[in-house]
Write an enzyme that holds these catalytic residues in place. Structure first.
Site, PDB file in Angstrom:
ATOM      1  N   GLY A  14    -102.149 -14.148  17.231  1.00 15.14           N
ATOM      2  CA  GLY A  14    -101.374 -12.911  17.077  1.00 15.14           C
ATOM      3  C   GLY A  14    -100.931 -12.347  18.410  1.00 15.14           C
ATOM      4  O   GLY A  14    -100.807 -11.130  18.580  1.00 15.14           O
ATOM      5  N   SER A  39    -107.538 -13.551  15.869  1.00 18.78           N
ATOM      6  CA  SER A  39    -108.898 -13.131  16.188  1.00 18.78           C
ATOM      7  C   SER A  39    -108.885 -11.729  16.774  1.00 18.78           C
ATOM      8  O   SER A  39    -107.982 -11.368  17.513  1.00 18.78           O
ATOM      9  CB  SER A  39    -109.466 -14.116  17.209  1.00 18.78           C
ATOM     10  OG  SER A  39    -110.621 -13.596  17.787  1.00 18.78           O
ATOM     11  N   ILE A  42    -110.802 -12.702  20.530  1.00 19.25           N
ATOM     12  CA  ILE A  42    -110.163 -13.489  21.606  1.00 19.25           C
ATOM     13  C   ILE A  42    -108.913 -12.736  22.055  1.00 19.25           C
ATOM     14  O   ILE A  42    -107.962 -12.573  21.276  1.00 19.25           O
ATOM     15  CB  ILE A  42    -109.778 -14.900  21.100  1.00 19.25           C
ATOM     16  CG1 ILE A  42    -111.020 -15.607  20.548  1.00 19.25           C
ATOM     17  CG2 ILE A  42    -109.121 -15.709  22.205  1.00 19.25           C
ATOM     18  CD1 ILE A  42    -110.723 -16.884  19.786  1.00 19.25           C
ATOM     19  N   VAL A  47     -99.830 -10.592  29.529  1.00 18.12           N
ATOM     20  CA  VAL A  47     -98.716 -10.520  30.488  1.00 18.12           C
ATOM     21  C   VAL A  47     -97.499 -11.169  29.821  1.00 18.12           C
ATOM     22  O   VAL A  47     -97.599 -11.667  28.701  1.00 18.12           O
ATOM     23  CB  VAL A  47     -99.034 -11.256  31.813  1.00 18.12           C
ATOM     24  CG1 VAL A  47     -99.900 -10.422  32.724  1.00 18.12           C
ATOM     25  CG2 VAL A  47     -99.661 -12.612  31.559  1.00 18.12           C
ATOM     26  N   ALA A  50     -91.035 -10.116  31.284  1.00 16.71           N
ATOM     27  CA  ALA A  50     -89.626 -10.280  31.660  1.00 16.71           C
ATOM     28  C   ALA A  50     -89.012 -11.397  30.827  1.00 16.71           C
ATOM     29  O   ALA A  50     -89.643 -12.423  30.589  1.00 16.71           O
ATOM     30  CB  ALA A  50     -89.515 -10.628  33.140  1.00 16.71           C
ATOM     31  N   LYS A  78     -82.617  -5.868  32.318  1.00 17.46           N
ATOM     32  CA  LYS A  78     -82.727  -6.819  33.425  1.00 17.46           C
ATOM     33  C   LYS A  78     -81.423  -7.603  33.505  1.00 17.46           C
ATOM     34  O   LYS A  78     -81.030  -8.250  32.532  1.00 17.46           O
ATOM     35  CB  LYS A  78     -83.902  -7.768  33.140  1.00 17.46           C
ATOM     36  CG  LYS A  78     -83.992  -8.950  34.084  1.00 17.46           C
ATOM     37  CD  LYS A  78     -85.167  -9.859  33.769  1.00 17.46           C
ATOM     38  CE  LYS A  78     -85.154 -11.092  34.629  1.00 17.46           C
ATOM     39  NZ  LYS A  78     -86.191 -12.065  34.262  1.00 17.46           N
ATOM     40  N   PRO A  96     -78.412 -13.832  39.136  1.00 13.58           N
ATOM     41  CA  PRO A  96     -77.955 -12.984  38.025  1.00 13.58           C
ATOM     42  C   PRO A  96     -77.730 -13.819  36.761  1.00 13.58           C
ATOM     43  O   PRO A  96     -77.547 -15.036  36.853  1.00 13.58           O
ATOM     44  CB  PRO A  96     -76.633 -12.425  38.547  1.00 13.58           C
ATOM     45  CG  PRO A  96     -76.165 -13.398  39.571  1.00 13.58           C
ATOM     46  CD  PRO A  96     -77.347 -14.160  40.089  1.00 13.58           C
ATOM     47  N   VAL A 202    -110.476 -18.543  13.385  1.00 12.83           N
ATOM     48  CA  VAL A 202    -110.457 -19.872  12.763  1.00 12.83           C
ATOM     49  C   VAL A 202    -111.581 -20.684  13.403  1.00 12.83           C
ATOM     50  O   VAL A 202    -111.648 -20.818  14.623  1.00 12.83           O
ATOM     51  CB  VAL A 202    -109.088 -20.558  12.977  1.00 12.83           C
ATOM     52  CG1 VAL A 202    -109.128 -22.002  12.481  1.00 12.83           C
ATOM     53  CG2 VAL A 202    -107.992 -19.772  12.279  1.00 12.83           C
ATOM     54  N   LEU A 355     -97.836 -20.414  24.588  1.00 15.73           N
ATOM     55  CA  LEU A 355     -98.660 -21.046  25.619  1.00 15.73           C
ATOM     56  C   LEU A 355     -99.373 -22.287  25.088  1.00 15.73           C
ATOM     57  O   LEU A 355     -99.722 -23.178  25.851  1.00 15.73           O
ATOM     58  CB  LEU A 355     -99.695 -20.047  26.149  1.00 15.73           C
ATOM     59  CG  LEU A 355     -99.117 -18.822  26.878  1.00 15.73           C
ATOM     60  CD1 LEU A 355    -100.229 -17.838  27.225  1.00 15.73           C
ATOM     61  CD2 LEU A 355     -98.371 -19.230  28.142  1.00 15.73           C
TER      62      LEU A 355
HETATM   63  C1  LIG Z   1     -99.301 -14.832  34.837  1.00 19.71           C
HETATM   64  C2  LIG Z   1     -98.325 -14.974  33.699  1.00 19.71           C
HETATM   65  C3  LIG Z   1     -97.127 -14.280  33.736  1.00 19.71           C
HETATM   66  C4  LIG Z   1     -96.204 -14.440  32.708  1.00 19.71           C
HETATM   67  N1  LIG Z   1     -95.004 -13.805  32.781  1.00 19.71           N
HETATM   68  C5  LIG Z   1     -94.063 -14.059  31.857  1.00 19.71           C
HETATM   69  C6  LIG Z   1     -92.785 -13.460  31.919  1.00 19.71           C
HETATM   70  O1  LIG Z   1     -92.488 -12.656  32.788  1.00 19.71           O
HETATM   71  N2  LIG Z   1     -91.889 -13.793  30.972  1.00 19.71           N
HETATM   72  C7  LIG Z   1     -92.169 -14.657  29.960  1.00 19.71           C
HETATM   73  O2  LIG Z   1     -91.292 -14.969  29.163  1.00 19.71           O
HETATM   74  N3  LIG Z   1     -93.390 -15.169  29.839  1.00 19.71           N
HETATM   75  C8  LIG Z   1     -94.342 -14.917  30.748  1.00 19.71           C
HETATM   76  N4  LIG Z   1     -95.575 -15.458  30.622  1.00 19.71           N
HETATM   77  C9  LIG Z   1     -95.908 -16.199  29.412  1.00 19.71           C
HETATM   78  C10 LIG Z   1     -96.209 -15.220  28.273  1.00 19.71           C
HETATM   79  O3  LIG Z   1     -97.262 -14.386  28.653  1.00 19.71           O
HETATM   80  C11 LIG Z   1     -96.578 -15.973  27.000  1.00 19.71           C
HETATM   81  O4  LIG Z   1     -95.632 -16.951  26.734  1.00 19.71           O
HETATM   82  C12 LIG Z   1     -96.596 -15.034  25.817  1.00 19.71           C
HETATM   83  O5  LIG Z   1     -97.413 -13.931  26.056  1.00 19.71           O
HETATM   84  C13 LIG Z   1     -97.077 -15.737  24.584  1.00 19.71           C
HETATM   85  O6  LIG Z   1     -98.463 -15.956  24.650  1.00 19.71           O
HETATM   86  P1  LIG Z   1     -99.137 -16.570  23.366  1.00 19.71           P
HETATM   87  O7  LIG Z   1     -98.892 -15.677  22.216  1.00 19.71           O
HETATM   88  O8  LIG Z   1     -98.715 -17.980  23.266  1.00 19.71           O
HETATM   89  O9  LIG Z   1    -100.693 -16.611  23.725  1.00 19.71           O
HETATM   90  P2  LIG Z   1    -101.773 -15.444  23.764  1.00 19.71           P
HETATM   91  O10 LIG Z   1    -101.215 -14.136  24.169  1.00 19.71           O
HETATM   92  O11 LIG Z   1    -102.907 -15.976  24.565  1.00 19.71           O
HETATM   93  O12 LIG Z   1    -102.250 -15.291  22.255  1.00 19.71           O
HETATM   94  C14 LIG Z   1    -103.137 -16.180  21.651  1.00 19.71           C
HETATM   95  C15 LIG Z   1    -103.564 -15.643  20.304  1.00 19.71           C
HETATM   96  O13 LIG Z   1    -104.333 -16.629  19.618  1.00 19.71           O
HETATM   97  C16 LIG Z   1    -105.461 -16.019  19.050  1.00 19.71           C
HETATM   98  N5  LIG Z   1    -106.477 -17.043  18.863  1.00 19.71           N
HETATM   99  C17 LIG Z   1    -106.922 -17.963  19.741  1.00 19.71           C
HETATM  100  N6  LIG Z   1    -107.860 -18.725  19.172  1.00 19.71           N
HETATM  101  C18 LIG Z   1    -108.002 -18.293  17.894  1.00 19.71           C
HETATM  102  C19 LIG Z   1    -108.835 -18.667  16.790  1.00 19.71           C
HETATM  103  N7  LIG Z   1    -109.732 -19.640  16.888  1.00 19.71           N
HETATM  104  N8  LIG Z   1    -108.705 -17.984  15.649  1.00 19.71           N
HETATM  105  C20 LIG Z   1    -107.822 -16.982  15.520  1.00 19.71           C
HETATM  106  N9  LIG Z   1    -107.016 -16.585  16.524  1.00 19.71           N
HETATM  107  C21 LIG Z   1    -107.116 -17.233  17.693  1.00 19.71           C
HETATM  108  C22 LIG Z   1    -105.833 -14.916  20.027  1.00 19.71           C
HETATM  109  O14 LIG Z   1    -106.652 -13.937  19.432  1.00 19.71           O
HETATM  110  C23 LIG Z   1    -104.435 -14.387  20.358  1.00 19.71           C
HETATM  111  O15 LIG Z   1    -104.027 -13.495  19.358  1.00 19.71           O
HETATM  112  C24 LIG Z   1     -96.518 -15.289  31.620  1.00 19.71           C
HETATM  113  C25 LIG Z   1     -97.749 -15.943  31.568  1.00 19.71           C
HETATM  114  C26 LIG Z   1     -98.646 -15.808  32.604  1.00 19.71           C
HETATM  115  C27 LIG Z   1     -99.950 -16.547  32.533  1.00 19.71           C
END
Ligand SMILES: Cc1cc2nc3c(=O)[nH]c(=O)nc-3n(C[C@H](O)[C@H](O)[C@H](O)COP(=O)(O)OP(=O)(O)OC[C@H]3O[C@@H](n4cnc5c(N)ncnc54)[C@H](O)[C@@H]3O)c2cc1C
Length: 523
Positions: A14, A39, A42, A47, A50, A78, A96, A202, A355
Site C-alpha cells: 500500500g 501491512s 512494514i 520518499v 518529484a 515542476k 527542462p 502476507v 520498487l
Molecule cells: C532515496 C529515494 C528517493 C526517491 N525519489 C523519488 C523521486 O523523486 N521521484 C520518483 O518518482 N521516485 C522516487 N523514488 C522512488 C519512490 O519512492 C518509489 O518508487 C515509490 O515510493 C513507490 O514505492 P513502492 O510503493 O514500490 O514501495 P514502498 O513504499 O516500500 O511500499 C511497499 C508496501 O508494501 C507493503 N508490504 C511489504 N511487504 C508486505 C507483506 N508481506 N504483506 C503486506 N504488505 C507488505 C508495505 O507495508 C508497503 O505498504 C525514490 C526512492 C528512493 C529510495
C-alpha cells in the site's frame, strides 16, 4: 486461478505504487474485483516526491483536478531539474521538460543555437538553456506559465518561422508529498471505485502445479485468491523474488549510489524557496535533492556507501543544508538495496510494479513514471480479460528497454564529469561500467552531432542535448554543416522571437508561490 480469465486481481503493498496501481486498474478495468492488502507494520519507503512531465497522463486518466488533489497532497509544480556542480564545481545546467522545437528544418532550435555558438564569438554554454527554452528563464525567476485561465497540462505558443509556424510546447510535472498522494488515491479513487483494502501481512504464498500464484495467506488468517497478483511490496519484492525467484540484473557497476538520507526542512523564506523545479547538487560521494512542496522542503543526500560512512554522510549533508537550519530535525537513513531491475517484471501471473520491479537512482525522478507506465501497460495488456505468453514477453521487453534507456541517460550525468576532487568522483570518471548501448551512442556523439539515441521511449533528443551540453560533450562538426542561408535566418529569427516571447510571458507570469496560495494553503 480460473481458466485464464482475469476476474480477481490482488495487489500486495500500500505504498505509492500499490495505490497508484489500485486507482488506475479500478478505473481501467471496472469489472475486475481488486483487493489491496497492505501491512500496518512494514513502513512504506516514505520518499519519492518529484515526478516528470509524463505524470500528468496519470492524473488526467483519473480525472484528478489540480485544484482538488494538489492542496491536499502539498502539490507544487515542476518545470525542470537544475543540476549544480555535476560537470565542475560552480557550474550548473538545466533539464527542462520542454522539447526543443523543429521549425521548418531538419535541425531543432538547440542544434541551430549550438551551430551559432560554435561559429560565433563564444558565449557562456549555460546561456543555451535560457536562449532555447521558455521555461528556464521563468524558473530562474520562480515564475510559472500556469495561470488560473490556463487549461490542460501543456502550454503551447506559436512563433513565425520563415513563412510557416513553429509550436513551442511546455509541459510540466509535479512535486508532492508521496504519502498524502497515496492517501488521496485510496480515499478519493480506489475505494470509491470498489477496491477492497485489507490491512494485514502476507505470510505465505500458495502456488499451483505450474508455479502460478493461487492465493496468499495473511497473518490475520485470511486467504486471498486471485487470477493476477501485483507485487507492490517495495524492495522486499515478496512475490517476484522471494516467491518466484526471478533473477535480478544489477546496474550497480554503472550507477554507484546505494544509500540515502532523507530530511524534511521548514522553509526559511517560502516565497523565495518555492522553486518550480527540482534542484540536485553534487556533493563528495553523491548528490542532494531539494524538492519544495507547499508545506516544507523535501531534501536528501543520495550517496555511495563504498566512499562514505553514514555518519560522515549525515555530517556533510547537514553542513550542505545548514547546521542551524537542520538542528533538532531527524533524518531517515535509507538503504537502496537494489539498483537494477528484475530480468522479467511480469512472471507467470505476477506483475511487479514500483520498487519491487527494480530501481534506478532518483536523479531524474523516473520511478513514479515507471509505476504509471507499468500499470498502464498492464491494464492495456489485460483489457480483454486474459493474457498469453506473447503479451507477457512484449510487456517485459518494453519495461526492460525503458529502464535500460533511463539507466544510460542517468549515467551520462556522472561519467562525463571533469570532477576528480574525491575518490567517489574519480571512481565515477574512471571505473564506471558503460553499457554497450551507451558506449555506442557516446562514440557517435564525438563523430557527429547527436540527435538523441534512435527510438528512445522516454528521454528524447532535447533531454540528451541538455545533459550533453551541461557536460560539455558535443561534437563540433555541426559548425561545418551546410545550411541554406534562408533556413539559418529563419531559425535565428525564431530564437530571437522566443526571447521576446519569454520576456513578455515573464511580465504576466505568476510567482509559483502566489499561484499555489490561490490553490490552497501554503506554509
Ligand atoms: C532515496 C529515494 C528517493 C526517491 N525519489 C523519488 C523521486 O523523486 N521521484 C520518483 O518518482 N521516485 C522516487 N523514488 C522512488 C519512490 O519512492 C518509489 O518508487 C515509490 O515510493 C513507490 O514505492 P513502492 O510503493 O514500490 O514501495 P514502498 O513504499 O516500500 O511500499 C511497499 C508496501 O508494501 C507493503 N508490504 C511489504 N511487504 C508486505 C507483506 N508481506 N504483506 C503486506 N504488505 C507488505 C508495505 O507495508 C508497503 O505498504 C525514490 C526512492 C528512493 C529510495
Amino acid at each position: 486461478m480460473n481458466s485464464g480469465r482475469i476476474e480477481k486481481i490482488v495487489i500486495v503493498g500500500g505504498g505509492t505504487a500499490g495505490w497508484m496501481s489500485a486507482a488506475f486498474l479500478s478505473k481501467a478495468l471496472p469489472n475486475v474485483k481488486i483487493t489491496l492488502v497492505e501491512s500496518s507494520d512494514i513502513p512504506t519507503i516514505g520518499v519519492g516526491e518529484a515526478t516528470i512531465a509524463t505524470f500528468t497522463g496519470f492524473t488526467s486518466f483519473l480525472n484528478m483536478k489540480e485544484s482538488e488533489w494538489m492542496p491536499v497532497c502539498n502539490g507544487s509544480y515542476k518545470y525542470a531539474i537544475r543540476f549544480n556542480d555535476w560537470y565542475a564545481k560552480g557550474q550548473h545546467y538545466w533539464h527542462p521538460f520542454e522539447a526543443l522545437a523543429y521549425a521548418r528544418s531538419q535541425l531543432h532550435l538547440g542544434q541551430h543555437w549550438y551551430r551559432k555558438f560554435l561559429s560565433g564569438p563564444r558565449t557562456d554554454r549555460q546561456s543555451f538553456y535560457k536562449d532555447c527554452f521558455l521555461s528556464v528563464g521563468l524558473c530562474e525567476e520562480n515564475k510559472i506559465l500556469k495561470s488560473p485561465a490556463s487549461e490542460g497540462n501543456v502550454h503551447t505558443y506559436t512563433l513565425a518561422a520563415g513563412g510557416t509556424s513553429v509550436e513551442l510546447r511546455v509541459p510540466y510535472a509535479y512535486h508532492f508529498d508521496a504519502g498524502l498522494f497515496g492517501e488521496f488515491l485510496k480515499i478519493k479513487i480506489g475505494k470509491p471505485n470498489g477496491v477492497i483494502q485489507i490491512i494485514d501481512d502476507v505470510t505465505n504464498v500458495n502456488r499451483d502445479e505450474h508455479g502460478f500464484i493461487k492465493s496468499l495467506d495473511t497473518k490475520g488468517g485470511i486467504t486471498l485468491e486471485g487470477d493476477l497478483f501485483v507485487d507492490c511490496t517495495g524492495f522486499r519484492a515478496l512475490l517476484i523474488d522471494k516467491t518466484l525467484g526471478e533473477p535480478f540484473d544489477s546496474y550497480s557497476d554503472t550507477l554507484f549510489v546505494d544509500r540515502a538520507i532523507a530530511l524534511r526542512v521548514p522553509f526559511n523564506d517560502v516565497r523565495m524557496e518555492m522553486h518550480p523545479y527540482t534542484t540536485t547538487t553534487a556533493l563528495s560521494a553523491g548528490w542532494v535533492w531539494n524538492i519544495p512542496v507547499t508545506k516544507r522542503v523535501g531534501t536528501g543526500y543520495v550517496y555511495c556507501s563504498r566512499f562514505l560512512e553514514p555518519g560522515a554522510a549525515e555530517a556533510e549533508f547537514r553542513r550542505h543544508v545548514g547546521e542551524e537550519r537542520t538542528k533538532g530535525l531527524e533524518t531517515r537513513h535509507i538503504n537502496i538495496s537494489k539498483v537494477g531491475k528484475y530480468r522479467n517484471t511480469w512472471v507467470k501471473n505476477c506483475v511487479a510494479i514500483g520498487l519491487s520491479s527494480g530501481f534506478l537512482e532518483p536523479l531524474e525522478s523516473t520511478s513514479l513514471h515507471f509505476v504509471f507506465v507499468g500499470v498502464a501497460k498492464l491494464a492495456e495488456a489485460i483489457l480483454e480479460g486474459h493474457f498469453n505468453n506473447a503479451v507477457v514477453a512484449s510487456y517485459n521487453r518494453f519495461i526492460t528497454q525503458m529502464m535500460e534507456e533511463a539507466r544510460d541517460f542517468i549515467a551520462i550525468h556522472y561519467v562525463l564529469t571533469t570532477r576528480e576532487d574525491t575518490p567517489f568522483w574519480r571512481a565515477v570518471k574512471y571505473d564506471t561500467k558503460i553499457p554497450d548501448s551507451l558506449a555506442d551512442y557516446l562514440m557517435k556523439c564525438k563523430q557527429a552531432f547527436p540527435n538523441g539515441p534512435a527510438n528512445n521511449i522516454l528521454f528524447k533528443e532535447s533531454s540528451w542535448m541538455c545533459i550533453l551540453m551541461g557536460m560539455n560533450y558535443l561534437a563540433g562538426e555541426l559548425a561545418y554543416m551546410n545550411i541554406p542561408r534562408q533556413e539559418l535566418e529563419a531559425q535565428l529569427n525564431v530564437l530571437k522571437q522566443l526571447q521576446t516571447l519569454r520576456q513578455k510571458l515573464s511580465v504576466g507570469a505568476m510567482q509559483h508561490y502566489d499561484y499555489l496560495s490561490q490553490l490552497g494553503e501554503v506554509a
